[in-house]
Motif scaffolding. Sequence first.
Motif, mmCIF file in Angstrom:
data_model
loop_
_atom_site.group_PDB
_atom_site.id
_atom_site.type_symbol
_atom_site.label_atom_id
_atom_site.label_comp_id
_atom_site.label_asym_id
_atom_site.label_seq_id
_atom_site.Cartn_x
_atom_site.Cartn_y
_atom_site.Cartn_z
ATOM 1 N N MET A 3 38.716 33.291 41.223
ATOM 2 C CA MET A 3 37.681 32.809 40.319
ATOM 3 C C MET A 3 37.703 31.291 40.280
ATOM 4 O O MET A 3 38.772 30.668 40.218
ATOM 5 N N ALA A 4 36.513 30.655 40.309
ATOM 6 C CA ALA A 4 36.395 29.207 40.250
ATOM 7 C C ALA A 4 35.000 28.850 39.734
ATOM 8 O O ALA A 4 34.067 29.667 39.790
ATOM 9 N N TYR A 5 34.873 27.629 39.244
ATOM 10 C CA TYR A 5 33.582 27.173 38.733
ATOM 11 C C TYR A 5 32.802 26.497 39.846
ATOM 12 O O TYR A 5 33.330 25.653 40.592
ATOM 13 N N ASP A 6 31.495 26.863 39.974
ATOM 14 C CA ASP A 6 30.594 26.296 40.976
ATOM 15 C C ASP A 6 29.617 25.372 40.261
ATOM 16 O O ASP A 6 28.680 25.842 39.593
ATOM 17 N N PRO A 7 29.796 24.040 40.354
ATOM 18 C CA PRO A 7 28.890 23.127 39.640
ATOM 19 C C PRO A 7 27.471 23.127 40.193
ATOM 20 O O PRO A 7 26.541 22.763 39.469
ATOM 21 N N VAL A 8 27.292 23.535 41.430
ATOM 22 C CA VAL A 8 25.937 23.606 41.985
ATOM 23 C C VAL A 8 25.137 24.701 41.283
ATOM 24 O O VAL A 8 23.978 24.518 40.890
ATOM 25 N N ALA A 9 25.770 25.867 41.123
ATOM 26 C CA ALA A 9 25.093 26.983 40.466
ATOM 27 C C ALA A 9 25.207 26.917 38.953
ATOM 28 O O ALA A 9 24.481 27.621 38.242
ATOM 29 N N GLY A 10 26.132 26.082 38.432
ATOM 30 C CA GLY A 10 26.357 26.034 36.991
ATOM 31 C C GLY A 10 26.915 27.330 36.467
ATOM 32 O O GLY A 10 26.598 27.749 35.344
ATOM 33 N N ALA A 11 27.783 27.983 37.275
ATOM 34 C CA ALA A 11 28.305 29.293 36.909
ATOM 35 C C ALA A 11 29.722 29.451 37.434
ATOM 36 O O ALA A 11 30.147 28.760 38.371
ATOM 37 N N VAL A 12 30.447 30.377 36.841
ATOM 38 C CA VAL A 12 31.765 30.764 37.324
ATOM 39 C C VAL A 12 31.574 31.864 38.360
ATOM 40 O O VAL A 12 30.801 32.815 38.136
ATOM 41 N N VAL A 13 32.269 31.765 39.481
ATOM 42 C CA VAL A 13 32.166 32.736 40.573
ATOM 43 C C VAL A 13 33.452 33.548 40.646
ATOM 44 O O VAL A 13 34.554 32.982 40.633
ATOM 45 N N LEU A 14 33.324 34.876 40.703
ATOM 46 C CA LEU A 14 34.443 35.805 40.855
ATOM 47 C C LEU A 14 34.247 36.599 42.129
ATOM 48 O O LEU A 14 33.157 37.139 42.384
ATOM 49 N N VAL A 15 35.310 36.697 42.934
ATOM 50 C CA VAL A 15 35.218 37.438 44.180
ATOM 51 C C VAL A 15 36.560 38.099 44.483
ATOM 52 O O VAL A 15 37.622 37.551 44.182
ATOM 53 N N GLY A 16 36.478 39.321 45.094
ATOM 54 C CA GLY A 16 37.661 39.998 45.593
ATOM 55 C C GLY A 16 38.547 40.572 44.512
ATOM 56 O O GLY A 16 38.191 40.690 43.343
ATOM 57 N N GLY A 17 39.759 40.968 44.943
ATOM 58 C CA GLY A 17 40.732 41.587 44.066
ATOM 59 C C GLY A 17 40.944 43.045 44.411
ATOM 60 O O GLY A 17 40.323 43.590 45.326
ATOM 61 N N THR A 18 41.811 43.709 43.715
ATOM 62 C CA THR A 18 42.133 45.119 43.848
ATOM 63 C C THR A 18 42.543 45.599 42.456
ATOM 64 O O THR A 18 43.053 44.789 41.669
ATOM 65 N N ASP A 19 42.286 46.713 41.891
ATOM 66 C CA ASP A 19 42.056 47.949 42.570
ATOM 67 C C ASP A 19 40.725 48.512 42.074
ATOM 68 O O ASP A 19 40.666 49.075 40.983
ATOM 69 N N CYS A 20 39.687 48.319 42.869
ATOM 70 C CA CYS A 20 38.400 48.946 42.602
ATOM 71 C C CYS A 20 38.351 50.209 43.480
ATOM 72 O O CYS A 20 37.444 50.392 44.302
ATOM 73 N N VAL A 21 39.390 51.062 43.325
ATOM 74 C CA VAL A 21 39.653 52.155 44.264
ATOM 75 C C VAL A 21 39.714 51.540 45.655
ATOM 76 O O VAL A 21 38.953 51.876 46.567
ATOM 77 N N GLY A 22 40.633 50.580 45.790
ATOM 78 C CA GLY A 22 40.742 49.777 46.996
ATOM 79 C C GLY A 22 40.372 48.351 46.656
ATOM 80 O O GLY A 22 40.292 47.956 45.480
ATOM 81 N N ASN A 23 40.113 47.547 47.683
ATOM 82 C CA ASN A 23 39.713 46.162 47.444
ATOM 83 C C ASN A 23 38.290 46.117 46.907
ATOM 84 O O ASN A 23 37.451 46.965 47.230
ATOM 85 N N CYS A 24 38.038 45.090 46.073
ATOM 86 C CA CYS A 24 36.753 44.995 45.381
ATOM 87 C C CYS A 24 35.721 44.294 46.256
ATOM 88 O O CYS A 24 36.005 43.239 46.843
ATOM 89 N N SER A 25 34.542 44.871 46.327
ATOM 90 C CA SER A 25 33.464 44.322 47.155
ATOM 91 C C SER A 25 32.534 43.468 46.312
ATOM 92 O O SER A 25 32.585 43.462 45.084
#
Length: 582
Positions: A175-197
């Motif tokens: 997770m990190a803040y994107d100043p271009v979009a003015g939003a926090v971005v979340l990506v990836g991780g586990t366990d969404c019954v496996g890795n998260c898409s």
Amino acid sequence: MVLLLLLLLVPEGTALPPLGAGIPSPVAAANVDRSAVFEARPGPRAIPPGPAVLAGSNLSPGSAEWQPSPVPIAFPGANYPATAYDPSLSAVIEFGPGASTWEYRNYTWTVLDLAVQPPARSGASMVWDAADGYLLLFGGSGAAGPLNDTWIFSGMAWTPIVSNDTPAARTGGSMAYDPVAGAVVLVGGTDCVGNCSGWWEYRAGQWLPGPGPGPPLVYGAALAYDPVRGEMVRVGGVFGNGSYLAGAWVLEGTASNLSWNALPGIPEPSPRLDPALALDPPTGALVLFGGEYLTPSSGISSDLNDTWELGRNGWSNVTPRSSPPARGAAGLVYDAAQGALLLFGGCGPEECPFADQWSFGPAEPATVETEPTACGSVEIGGAPYGDGQVAYLVNGSYPIGVAACPGWGLQSLSTDGGLRYAPSSGDLLVAGAGQIRILFQPIRVALSVFLVPPACGVVEVNGTGYPNSTTVDLLPGNYTIEAPSCPGKRFVGWSVAGNATVQDLSSAVSILDLRGAGAVAAYLAASPASPDLLGNVGWIALLAGIVALGVFYLAMRRRRRAGGATAPGTAAPAGRDPPPGR
């Protein structure tokens, strides 16, 4: 009184007892360290073990270096620390381990006493949401498994957030803040019954799915915004089958057509799990440290301690000559108050979790000046520097101490430029180049003077008389001492204690060598008297006899000179003629 009587009866030449055997010890002032010299604190703030660099011992001017920081008394050592810098507090905030919130301010970690805390967890993601003005915490692994709750930290309080749509529960997300979009971005991780898409954006209290496909499905990656490229960059991570994702991936495109693409570049960091990644604002580069790598052929996991920078010209391996111990899952955050990247926590072969702390930044010169130039040195983080030497220090806090020459003490310590001395903690605070100036002064030491018997005059030290049981402050050196001359008393000898010595203990006038607090005592005893065997009558009779004998002797001599005449009324001896008449 018993001691005094014994001294009066001491025969000449008898050895004296040591000072202190029946003589009062020097007064308390004589045992006080009167110098202002101080030392680097021992104990929990000492430099941590491992391949630590003692302050500037091998740093290069202007180079980016890792520098160990003193370990604070209380420290939230943790794996996967959820950490971010809060500019509203000018402090680093960490959630965990457990259900605890920590604050790092003024080079000290403090646990905050809060009425409400998020549930305990590990592997959560936390970031400063610049658009909304608070810290955002999401997910992690709790007692019952992965979590998908969202919390904000604002005004020294935690508040849960309920969103219309929420990412799936996960741990090890990026997770990190994107100043271009003015939003926090979340990506990836586990366990969404496996890795998260997929990927998500958070703004104004709501989670929304990201527009466009997500990057490769991995967990344990690091995410940060690259201001040079104006893109989000993700590095590292592991697929569900255990293979590692190579290189870096960036979020590119327009707001309505975004996609994650591989960032070309050679050289580039090797594949790894749980690296630490953060922006270094002064240079505008992303800094990557460490991580874990599993060698496929052997199945052996090894931790890394290399350092990389992603700048305008791509990746550069900037690993300095000395680095923190290898580790993964560490926290890395830029502390704007300190002006350096801060690395802490994580897990490695040497320790898990680590309880050390490191700073990364340019090595700033700190020039040392002492006066007198050859009298003493300053210790910074345990490394000594003399007059004219330069310590290259990364911004941070360092224990500082002063060592003076014998007989000298600290008069003052001053700093300028980007250096500041904090007397309350005994630390040198480094925020840039500067000078450390140390003035030394001679130390006066206490000399206690004793006289036995006490009422018999004074002991002279360089011509100044001091009565019994007197303490005087003197500079270390040699002094002429002289015992008193008292009627009916004779000098027996000197006795010394502490840091005082006398060249000739049996001489009433001698040289005292004073090197520190000490004491000197002059011993006197009664002078030998002629025995009074006859008494007054005997002396008078003896004198009268001597006078009578003298008179008789004079009369006999007079007769012999008169020609040998007999006394009137006596006859001349037979056989001899009387002497002729006159």
